[in-house]
Design a protein around this motif. Structure first.
Motif, short mmCIF file in Angstrom:
data_model
loop_
_atom_site.label_atom_id
_atom_site.label_comp_id
_atom_site.label_asym_id
_atom_site.label_seq_id
_atom_site.Cartn_x
_atom_site.Cartn_y
_atom_site.Cartn_z
N TYR A 439 13.64 -22.67 -7.93
CA TYR A 439 13.74 -21.04 -6.63
C TYR A 439 13.47 -21.03 -5.83
CZ TYR A 439 10.12 -21.13 -10.67
OH TYR A 439 9.61 -21.53 -11.69
N ASP A 441 14.62 -17.55 -1.85
CA ASP A 441 14.63 -16.34 -2.31
C ASP A 441 16.20 -15.96 -1.76
OD1 ASP A 441 15.42 -17.33 0.19
OD2 ASP A 441 13.46 -18.03 1.46
N VAL A 447 12.05 -22.23 -1.75
CA VAL A 447 10.82 -21.70 -2.30
C VAL A 447 10.25 -22.79 -3.38
CG1 VAL A 447 8.82 -19.49 -3.47
CG2 VAL A 447 11.70 -19.89 -2.02
N VAL A 452 5.12 -18.69 -6.17
CA VAL A 452 6.19 -17.61 -7.21
C VAL A 452 5.43 -17.63 -8.27
CG1 VAL A 452 7.75 -17.68 -8.77
CG2 VAL A 452 7.93 -18.96 -6.84
N ARG A 464 8.44 -13.60 -8.53
CA ARG A 464 8.46 -13.11 -7.12
C ARG A 464 8.35 -14.04 -6.39
NH1 ARG A 464 10.21 -8.14 -7.04
NH2 ARG A 464 10.32 -7.02 -9.34
N LEU A 465 7.64 -13.87 -4.96
CA LEU A 465 6.74 -13.72 -4.17
C LEU A 465 5.51 -13.88 -4.33
CD1 LEU A 465 9.92 -14.10 -0.46
CD2 LEU A 465 8.27 -16.72 -2.38
N GLU A 470 8.77 -10.56 -3.09
CA GLU A 470 9.80 -10.21 -2.63
C GLU A 470 10.71 -10.63 -4.03
OE1 GLU A 470 13.31 -12.56 -0.48
OE2 GLU A 470 11.16 -12.15 0.86
N VAL A 472 12.69 -13.30 -6.03
CA VAL A 472 12.96 -14.95 -5.90
C VAL A 472 13.99 -15.02 -7.28
CG1 VAL A 472 12.61 -17.10 -6.69
CG2 VAL A 472 10.90 -15.54 -4.77
#
Length: 722
Positions: A439, A441, A447, A452, A464-465, A470, A472
Motif C-alpha cells: 500500500y 499513500d 503504508v 489501512v 483508505r488510511l 485518505e 491509499v
C-alpha cells in the motif's frame, strides 16, 4: 584460504564487500544499494578448486529439488570451449600483439564480426589512459555497477578502441575491437569474439553498432537461400555453412575440427587455440569490513608478514566498546583492539580488522550442533553418526548461497578430518514465502496494512488510511519486507487469534512450496475452525455423559471408525511428505464427519455410538497436535487423558479399517451403463455374474436369453454383451 588483490563488489551503504552470490539484480542483498567495483586485498576461500567436484556430485542428491540442482549447476557454470589468440594489427595505441579470448562456440568463427573486451580488461585499462572516450565509457560502466547480474541485464553498449585484429580463418579480413559492458573480466579471459547470428548478446550489440551479421549454422530442414537472422539469434542445432572447410559438418563435429585446426597453428610461439574448461564459479571472498562476523585469526607483522594467531590464543574475541557512529569498519577504527605483539618476534603488529562473511558460520553450524560444547570444532564419531542432515527446509533464495557454501565447507571439513562425508544435506525442501499486498499513500510512501481500512470487493475494492480516510493505492502482492511495510505484527496476531491459529492458517492455505498470501479472511477462517473443534469436543463429552444402553446402528459406527482410521493414516503420510495443506484438508473432512455423527447421536446417545465418537475426537486432537499444540493440550486435558498429548505418540491405525469389505461395480449392457451392484471385494466371477444378470435393467433386456459373453474388470466394471 588465500589472500589476494581483487576487484570486489562494494556495498556503499553497508561499507563492506559482498560475494557475487550476495549481489541480487546489481544490488546488495542486505541494503539494496547499487553495488560498486573496488580493488582491495581480500581473504578468499578457494571454492573454485572444487568446481567440478561440486558439479558432478549434484547427481548424487536425488532428495534435492531439480530447480535447486539446476540453479547450482548454472552458477558453477562449466563451459567447455577454446582459448583462442587473435593477432592484433600493429598500432601505436598499444604494444600488445594479440588478444586472447575464450569461446564455447569456435564452430562459428567464420561468422565473427567483432572482438569485445571487458571494461576491466588490462588492454582496456591501458587504452583508457590516453583515450578520453574509452575512459569515460569505463567510468560510466563502473558507476552503474559491474557485478555479474548488472552486466548481464544492462542494455548492450560499447566503445570502439581504434584497434583491429586479423581474422584467423579469412586472410585479409580484420575485426574491430570494442570495449563492451556485457563482457565479464572474471570469466574466461575477459575478452570474446562476437558472432551475432548465433548469440543474442552479440546480435543486440551488432544491431546497435551496425556490424555484420553472418549466419553460419543452418537449422535442420531449412533452405540456405532463404534463411536469415532477424531480431533473434539462432542458437539451436544445425549444419555449418558459409564456413569454408567446416561446411557440411554438424555443430559438435565442427567444434572438434576447428580446435584441431587452431591447435596446429602458432601465434607468437604459442598454439593459437587450446581446448579448455572454464567455470563461472569464483573463489568465495569472505572479508567484510564490519563488526559482526568472526574475526579472521591472523596478525600482520612488518617483519614476518601474515602470521596465524596461535591456537592457544583462540578464539579471537570482538571488543565490546565499539563506536558505530563513525563510517567504515568499527574494528579498524578501534583505538586498542587491533594492536598486538607479533607471535614470532614480539614486535608491534596489527590484527586483521576484516571479519568473515556471516555465511561462513551458517556453512557448518549443523556440524557444530552435534557437539555444541566440545573443545574441538566437531567430534567426528558423533558428527558422523548424526550427519548428513536428513531434511533441510529453507527458501530457494539460498540455492547459490548457503547451500553451495555448505557443500564446499563440508568437503573442506572432510579433508581436515572433522567430518566423514562430503554432502551436508540428504533431503531438501524449498518452502514458499508469506506474501501480502503493498500500500502507498498519496505521497508515494509505503503504508502498513494495520493502518489501512479496506472497503468493497473485486474491482470496486478500495483502501483508505484508517486515521484520516485518505485514499491509499493498493499495490502488487509481494513477499513481506520491512522496507515496503507489507508486514503484519506477529504479536498482534497472537494477541487476537493465538499462535495456533496463525500456524494453522499458514499450513492450510496452500502447498508449502508455494507462497502464502496473508489475509484477514484466511486467519479468521482458521479461528472459526478452532471454535468448531472446541464445540465438537464438548459435544462428545456431553453425549458420553448421557449415553444409555441402546445401540447405534453398526453400519453407522463402522463408517465413522473407517473415516477416523483412514484420516489418521492419510494425515500421517502427508505430514511425512511435507504435504501439510493436504493433511489439514483431511482433518477438515474428519471434523465434518464427526460433527454429523455427533448430531445424529444427540437425540439417541447410545453407548457404542458415544464410544466411537469419543475415540474419533481423541484421535482428532492427536492429529491437530503438531499444528495446534496449545489447543490440543487443553482438549487432551478436558478428555481426562493422562500426561501430554505431545507424549502420547501418533494414534495407531487398524489396517482392517483401511480396506473396504465391499465394492460398487458399474454394470454395462453392450458398453452402456445400466446400473450398479454391490459385491464383496474380490468376489468370485460366478457371484459377480449372478448379481449383474439379476439386475432388473439387464434381465429385462435379456428376456431370458443367454448373453454372448460377460466381460469383468475385477472390482470395477461388468459388461454384458448380447
Amino acid at each position: 584460504m588465500t589472500r589476494k588483490q581483487s576487484k570486489v563488489n562494494w556495498d556503499p551503504v553497508d561499507e563492506t564487500v559482498l560475494a557475487n552470490e550476495q549481489v541480487i539484480d546489481g544490488r546488495g542483498w542486505r541494503s539494496g544499494a547499487i553495488v560498486e567495483q573496488r580493488e582491495l586485498t581480500q581473504w578468499f576461500f578457494r571454492i573454485s578448486d572444487y568446481s567440478e567436484e561440486l558439479l558432478e556430485a549434484l547427481d548424487t542428491l536425488p532428495g534435492w529439488p531439480d530447480k535447486v540442482r539446476i540453479m547450482q549447476r548454472n552458477w558453477i557454470g562449466r563451459s567447455d570451449g577454446l582459448r583462442l589468440l587473435f593477432e592484433l594489427t600493429p598500432s601505436d595505441k598499444t604494444s600488445a600483439t594479440a588478444i586472447e579470448v575464450f569461446t564455447t562456440r569456435p564452430d562459428t568463427i567464420f561468422g565473427a564480426s567483432f572482438i569485445a573486451l571487458s571494461p576491466d580488461h588490462p588492454l582496456a585499462a591501458g587504452l583508457a589512459t590516453h583515450d578520453p572516450a574509452i575512459k569515460a565509457f569505463i567510468d560510466e560502466v563502473h558507476r552503474h555497477g559491474t557485478a555479474t547480474e548488472t552486466l548481464e541485464k544492462a542494455e548492450k553498449a560499447g566503445v570502439f578502441t581504434g584497434l583491429t585484429v586479423k581474422h584467423p580463418v579469412e586472410p585479409g579480413r580484420s575485426l574491430p575491437v570494442y570495449v563492451a559492458n556485457f563482457v565479464l573480466m572474471d570469466y574466461g579471459t575477459g575478452a570474446i569474439f562476437g558472432c551475432p547470428a548465433h548469440d543474442q548478446r552479440d546480435l543486440d550489440f551488432a544491431r546497435k553498432y551496425d556490424l555484420p551479421v553472418v549466419p553460419v549454422v543452418l537449422p535442420p530442414e531449412t533452405d540456405p537461400q532463404t534463411f536469415g537472422i532477424g531480431n533473434e539469434a539462432y542458437v539451436g542445432p544445425g549444419t555449418i555453412y558459409h564456413s569454408g572447410f567446416l561446411d557440411g559438418l554438424p555443430v559438435d563435429a565442427a567444434k572438434q575440427e576447428i580446435a584441431r585446426y587452431f591447435g596446429a597453428r602458432q601465434v607468437g610461439n604459442r598454439p593459437q587455440g587450446v581446448v579448455e574448461t572454464n567455470y563461472r564459479l569464483r573463489d568465495w571472498g569472505v572479508s567484510r569490513q564490519r563488526y559482526w562476523g568472526c574475526p579472521i585469526p591472523v596478525i600482520h607483522c612488518n617483519t614476518h608478514g601474515v602470521v596465524p594467531v596461535p591456537v592457544a590464543d583462540l578464539p579471537v574475541k570482538l571488543p565490546d566498546d565499539v563506536d558505530f557512529e563513525r563510517s567504515g569498519s568499527p574494528l579498524a577504527n578501534h583505538p586498542t583492539w587491533k594492536h598486538v605483539a607479533c607471535p614470532i618476534c614480539g614486535e608491534p603488529a596489527v590484527r586483521e580488522t576484516d571479519t568473515m562473511d556471516t555465511f561462513v558460520d551458517s556453512s557448518w553450524y549443523f556440524a557444530r550442533f552435534t557437539t555444541p560444547h566440545a573443545a574441538d570444532p566437531t567430534q567426528p564419531a558423533i558428527a558422523n553418526r548424526w550427519l548428513p542432515v536428513d531434511q533441510y527446509i529453507g527458501g530457494v533464495e539460498h540455492a547459490i548461497l548457503h547451500l553451495l557454501y555448505s557443500r564446499f565447507f563440508t568437503r573442506a571439513m572432510h579433508k581436515t578430518g572433522h567430518l566423514g562425508m562430503d554432502e551436508p544435506f540428504k533431503g531438501m525442501f524449498t518452502q514458499g514465502m508469506v506474501v501480502h499486498e503493498t500500500y502507498r499513500d498519496g505521497a508515494g510512501d509505503w503504508v502498513l496494512p494495520a493502518d489501512v481500512t479496506l472497503e468493497g470487493m473485486g474491482e470496486t475494492r478500495q483502501a483508505r488510511l484508517s486515521a484520516t480516510g485518505e485514499a491509499v493505492e493498493i499495490g502488487s502482492i509481494e513477499k513481506m519486507s520491512k522496507s515496503k511495510k507489507n508486514v503484519v505484527d506477529p504479536d498482534e496476531i497472537v494477541r487476537t487469534y493465538g499462535a495456533d491459529c496463525a500456524r494453522w492458517f499458514m499450513l492450510s492455505d496452500s502447498p508449502p512450496e508455494r507462497d502464502v498470501q496473508w489475509t484477514e479472511a484466511g486467519i479468521e477462517g482458521a479461528s472459526r475452525f478452532q471454535q468448531r473443534v472446541w464445540r465438537l469436543l464438548h459435544e462428545a463429552i456431553e453425549i458420553g455423559g448421557r449415553a444409555d444402553g441402546s445401540d447405534t446402528p453398526a453400519a453407522q459406527v463402522e463408517a465413522t471408525r473407517k473415516l477416523v482410521h483412514r484420516t489418521v493414516h492419510a494425515v500421517g503420510e502427508n505430514i511425512e511428505a511435507l504435504r501439510f495443506n493436504s493433511a489439514v484438508a483431511q482433518i477438515y473432512e474428519l471434523t465434518n464427519g464427526l460433527t454429523r455423527f455427533a448430531a445424529a447421536l444427540e437425540a439417541a446417545p447410545a453407548a457404542n455410538g458415544a464410544a466411537a465418537l469419543r475415540d474419533g475426537v481423541e484421535r482428532l486432537v492427536q492429529l491437530i497436535a503438531p499444528m495446534m499444540p496449545h489447543l490440543s493440550e487443553t482438549c487432551w486435558g478436558l478428555l481426562g487423558e493422562a500426561g501430554m498429548v505431545a507424549d502420547a505418540g501418533w494414534p495407531a491405525v487398524d489396517p482392517a479399517l483401511l480396506v473396504d469389505s465391499s465394492v460398487v461395480m458399474a454394470v454395462q449392457l453392450n458398453g452402456k451403463r445400466r446400473g450398479e451392484i454391490t459385491v464383496p471385494v474380490g468376489a468370485d466371477r460366478q457371484v459377480v455374474e449372478q448379481e449383474a444378470l439379476s439386475l432388473e435393467a439387464v434381465a429385462g433386456m435379456l428376456e431370458g436369453r443367454t448373453p454372448k459373453k460377460i466381460v469383468i474388470v475385477p472390482d470395477r466394471i461388468v459388461n454384458v454383451v448380447i
